[in-house]
Design a protein around this motif. Sequence first.
Motif, PDB file in Angstrom:
ATOM      1  N   ALA A 123      18.136 -24.890 -14.595  1.00 61.02           N
ATOM      2  CA  ALA A 123      19.354 -24.392 -15.249  1.00 61.02           C
ATOM      3  C   ALA A 123      19.185 -22.991 -15.820  1.00 61.02           C
ATOM      4  O   ALA A 123      20.135 -22.203 -15.847  1.00 61.02           O
ATOM      5  CB  ALA A 123      19.784 -25.367 -16.344  1.00 61.02           C
ATOM      6  N   ASP A 124      17.974 -22.663 -16.262  1.00 59.98           N
ATOM      7  CA  ASP A 124      17.733 -21.356 -16.884  1.00 59.98           C
ATOM      8  C   ASP A 124      17.764 -20.208 -15.876  1.00 59.98           C
ATOM      9  O   ASP A 124      17.805 -19.042 -16.268  1.00 59.98           O
ATOM     10  CB  ASP A 124      16.383 -21.355 -17.603  1.00 59.98           C
ATOM     11  CG  ASP A 124      16.341 -22.348 -18.756  1.00 59.98           C
ATOM     12  OD1 ASP A 124      17.406 -22.583 -19.356  1.00 59.98           O
ATOM     13  OD2 ASP A 124      15.257 -22.894 -19.042  1.00 59.98           O
ATOM     14  N   LEU A 125      17.730 -20.536 -14.585  1.00 57.74           N
ATOM     15  CA  LEU A 125      17.666 -19.489 -13.558  1.00 57.74           C
ATOM     16  C   LEU A 125      18.978 -19.294 -12.804  1.00 57.74           C
ATOM     17  O   LEU A 125      19.056 -18.476 -11.889  1.00 57.74           O
ATOM     18  CB  LEU A 125      16.541 -19.824 -12.557  1.00 57.74           C
ATOM     19  CG  LEU A 125      15.124 -19.765 -13.137  1.00 57.74           C
ATOM     20  CD1 LEU A 125      14.112 -20.337 -12.159  1.00 57.74           C
ATOM     21  CD2 LEU A 125      14.749 -18.335 -13.512  1.00 57.74           C
ATOM     22  N   PHE A 126      20.019 -20.025 -13.181  1.00 60.78           N
ATOM     23  CA  PHE A 126      21.307 -19.877 -12.500  1.00 60.78           C
ATOM     24  C   PHE A 126      21.834 -18.441 -12.591  1.00 60.78           C
ATOM     25  O   PHE A 126      22.368 -17.895 -11.632  1.00 60.78           O
ATOM     26  CB  PHE A 126      22.341 -20.833 -13.081  1.00 60.78           C
ATOM     27  CG  PHE A 126      22.089 -22.279 -12.745  1.00 60.78           C
ATOM     28  CD1 PHE A 126      21.262 -22.632 -11.688  1.00 60.78           C
ATOM     29  CD2 PHE A 126      22.693 -23.290 -13.474  1.00 60.78           C
ATOM     30  CE1 PHE A 126      21.033 -23.969 -11.370  1.00 60.78           C
ATOM     31  CE2 PHE A 126      22.477 -24.625 -13.159  1.00 60.78           C
ATOM     32  CZ  PHE A 126      21.647 -24.967 -12.112  1.00 60.78           C
ATOM     33  N   GLN A 127      21.685 -17.838 -13.755  1.00 60.84           N
ATOM     34  CA  GLN A 127      22.192 -16.474 -13.943  1.00 60.84           C
ATOM     35  C   GLN A 127      21.456 -15.494 -13.032  1.00 60.84           C
ATOM     36  O   GLN A 127      22.063 -14.577 -12.471  1.00 60.84           O
ATOM     37  CB  GLN A 127      22.044 -16.049 -15.403  1.00 60.84           C
ATOM     38  CG  GLN A 127      22.718 -14.725 -15.718  1.00 60.84           C
ATOM     39  CD  GLN A 127      22.772 -14.444 -17.209  1.00 60.84           C
ATOM     40  OE1 GLN A 127      22.517 -15.316 -18.032  1.00 60.84           O
ATOM     41  NE2 GLN A 127      23.104 -13.220 -17.565  1.00 60.84           N
ATOM     42  N   GLU A 128      20.141 -15.700 -12.871  1.00 59.72           N
ATOM     43  CA  GLU A 128      19.360 -14.825 -12.000  1.00 59.72           C
ATOM     44  C   GLU A 128      19.783 -15.009 -10.539  1.00 59.72           C
ATOM     45  O   GLU A 128      19.880 -14.035  -9.786  1.00 59.72           O
ATOM     46  CB  GLU A 128      17.870 -15.122 -12.172  1.00 59.72           C
ATOM     47  CG  GLU A 128      16.942 -14.266 -11.332  1.00 59.72           C
ATOM     48  CD  GLU A 128      16.963 -12.786 -11.691  1.00 59.72           C
ATOM     49  OE1 GLU A 128      16.278 -12.007 -11.002  1.00 59.72           O
ATOM     50  OE2 GLU A 128      17.661 -12.396 -12.655  1.00 59.72           O
ATOM     51  N   LEU A 129      20.054 -16.242 -10.134  1.00 60.59           N
ATOM     52  CA  LEU A 129      20.539 -16.483  -8.773  1.00 60.59           C
ATOM     53  C   LEU A 129      21.878 -15.787  -8.540  1.00 60.59           C
ATOM     54  O   LEU A 129      22.124 -15.224  -7.475  1.00 60.59           O
ATOM     55  CB  LEU A 129      20.695 -17.983  -8.527  1.00 60.59           C
ATOM     56  CG  LEU A 129      19.445 -18.786  -8.184  1.00 60.59           C
ATOM     57  CD1 LEU A 129      19.815 -20.259  -8.009  1.00 60.59           C
ATOM     58  CD2 LEU A 129      18.771 -18.270  -6.928  1.00 60.59           C
ATOM     59  N   GLN A 130      22.725 -15.830  -9.549  1.00 62.31           N
ATOM     60  CA  GLN A 130      24.029 -15.174  -9.445  1.00 62.31           C
ATOM     61  C   GLN A 130      23.854 -13.667  -9.293  1.00 62.31           C
ATOM     62  O   GLN A 130      24.543 -13.033  -8.493  1.00 62.31           O
ATOM     63  CB  GLN A 130      24.865 -15.506 -10.684  1.00 62.31           C
ATOM     64  CG  GLN A 130      26.341 -15.215 -10.530  1.00 62.31           C
ATOM     65  CD  GLN A 130      27.163 -15.827 -11.638  1.00 62.31           C
ATOM     66  OE1 GLN A 130      26.729 -15.918 -12.791  1.00 62.31           O
ATOM     67  NE2 GLN A 130      28.364 -16.275 -11.321  1.00 62.31           N
ATOM     68  N   ARG A 131      22.921 -13.089 -10.051  1.00 65.95           N
ATOM     69  CA  ARG A 131      22.649 -11.657  -9.934  1.00 65.95           C
ATOM     70  C   ARG A 131      22.154 -11.309  -8.540  1.00 65.95           C
ATOM     71  O   ARG A 131      22.470 -10.244  -7.980  1.00 65.95           O
ATOM     72  CB  ARG A 131      21.597 -11.230 -10.968  1.00 65.95           C
ATOM     73  CG  ARG A 131      21.278  -9.732 -10.916  1.00 65.95           C
ATOM     74  CD  ARG A 131      19.929  -9.398 -11.498  1.00 65.95           C
ATOM     75  NE  ARG A 131      18.807  -9.970 -10.760  1.00 65.95           N
ATOM     76  CZ  ARG A 131      18.358  -9.478  -9.599  1.00 65.95           C
ATOM     77  NH1 ARG A 131      18.953  -8.456  -8.999  1.00 65.95           N
ATOM     78  NH2 ARG A 131      17.319 -10.039  -9.012  1.00 65.95           N
ATOM     79  N   MET A 132      21.397 -12.227  -7.926  1.00 68.52           N
ATOM     80  CA  MET A 132      20.859 -12.004  -6.585  1.00 68.52           C
ATOM     81  C   MET A 132      21.923 -12.164  -5.491  1.00 68.52           C
ATOM     82  O   MET A 132      21.638 -11.960  -4.321  1.00 68.52           O
ATOM     83  CB  MET A 132      19.709 -12.984  -6.310  1.00 68.52           C
ATOM     84  CG  MET A 132      18.460 -12.732  -7.112  1.00 68.52           C
ATOM     85  SD  MET A 132      17.207 -14.015  -6.734  1.00 68.52           S
ATOM     86  CE  MET A 132      15.816 -13.412  -7.703  1.00 68.52           C
ATOM     87  N   ASN A 133      23.128 -12.590  -5.868  1.00 73.06           N
ATOM     88  CA  ASN A 133      24.256 -12.719  -4.949  1.00 73.06           C
ATOM     89  C   ASN A 133      24.274 -14.029  -4.173  1.00 73.06           C
ATOM     90  O   ASN A 133      24.885 -14.126  -3.108  1.00 73.06           O
ATOM     91  CB  ASN A 133      24.318 -11.535  -3.966  1.00 73.06           C
ATOM     92  CG  ASN A 133      25.678 -11.404  -3.293  1.00 73.06           C
ATOM     93  OD1 ASN A 133      26.715 -11.664  -3.902  1.00 73.06           O
ATOM     94  ND2 ASN A 133      25.687 -11.015  -2.026  1.00 73.06           N
ATOM     95  N   PHE A 134      23.624 -15.075  -4.694  1.00 74.91           N
ATOM     96  CA  PHE A 134      23.701 -16.393  -4.067  1.00 74.91           C
ATOM     97  C   PHE A 134      25.021 -17.062  -4.455  1.00 74.91           C
ATOM     98  O   PHE A 134      25.551 -16.848  -5.539  1.00 74.91           O
ATOM     99  CB  PHE A 134      22.533 -17.277  -4.520  1.00 74.91           C
ATOM    100  CG  PHE A 134      21.228 -16.929  -3.871  1.00 74.91           C
ATOM    101  CD1 PHE A 134      20.908 -17.420  -2.614  1.00 74.91           C
ATOM    102  CD2 PHE A 134      20.316 -16.104  -4.514  1.00 74.91           C
ATOM    103  CE1 PHE A 134      19.694 -17.097  -2.006  1.00 74.91           C
ATOM    104  CE2 PHE A 134      19.108 -15.773  -3.926  1.00 74.91           C
ATOM    105  CZ  PHE A 134      18.793 -16.276  -2.665  1.00 74.91           C
ATOM    106  N   ASP A 135      25.509 -17.902  -3.559  1.00 71.32           N
ATOM    107  CA  ASP A 135      26.733 -18.654  -3.827  1.00 71.32           C
ATOM    108  C   ASP A 135      26.472 -19.879  -4.692  1.00 71.32           C
ATOM    109  O   ASP A 135      27.395 -20.421  -5.300  1.00 71.32           O
ATOM    110  CB  ASP A 135      27.376 -19.110  -2.516  1.00 71.32           C
ATOM    111  CG  ASP A 135      27.864 -17.935  -1.689  1.00 71.32           C
ATOM    112  OD1 ASP A 135      28.901 -17.349  -2.059  1.00 71.32           O
ATOM    113  OD2 ASP A 135      27.215 -17.592  -0.687  1.00 71.32           O
TER     114      ASP A 135
END
Length: 204
Positions: free
Chosen positions: A159-171
């Motif tokens: 859960a703590d890495l969702f924001q980083e995934l979003q920054r990386m442009n993942f859906d």
Amino acid sequence: MELIAVTRPDYFQGEGKLINALFEAGLQLLHLRKPENDETRFMRLMLEINPDYYRAISIHQHHELANMFSIRRLHYPEKLWKLTSQQKKTALFAAGFHLSRSVHQWGPPADTAFLDYVFFGPVFNSISKVGYQSIVERNFYLSAVPQGLKVFGIGGVNADLFQELQRMNFDGAAVLGALWNHPSGALKEFEKMLKSLEEKRDVN
């Protein structure tokens, strides 16, 4: 951001009941991945799962049993996808199956016309596989994504890495280890993930 849960590779007592509970809590899509390829145990697990949820299950193995359980979602590990003929892919697509595959090197992938989405990773160091390290740089940004194709980050996701995934442009995120390493806490962890996603949607 969307969320997909991927099962543990092994079978364990109470797994079907826990899968039902995750769906009841709001899970939208489950990937059933059981590489040990035990057909009897696979069928036993499917019978423990509420049939109402079969439409939201994608299977990695035992594709030949999909029709038995009215499953319309099939996932292909990278090697199996490469071994599957164009004729077979076309036939599955024409029959209304939703197809997805795994990618371990961003290309982007071929045959995207047949695919709803792909898993790409490991994005972070794996939680469930010792020594399975991230394959992306710290400042990685997903680019050149074919139109209409969704890409889900997998590997070490919590859960703590969702924001980083979003920054990386993942859906979205495909979660495994964070959810299943301690099955007794899987439901609580999933609810934490849903809450995190809802908070990010409110912010955006």
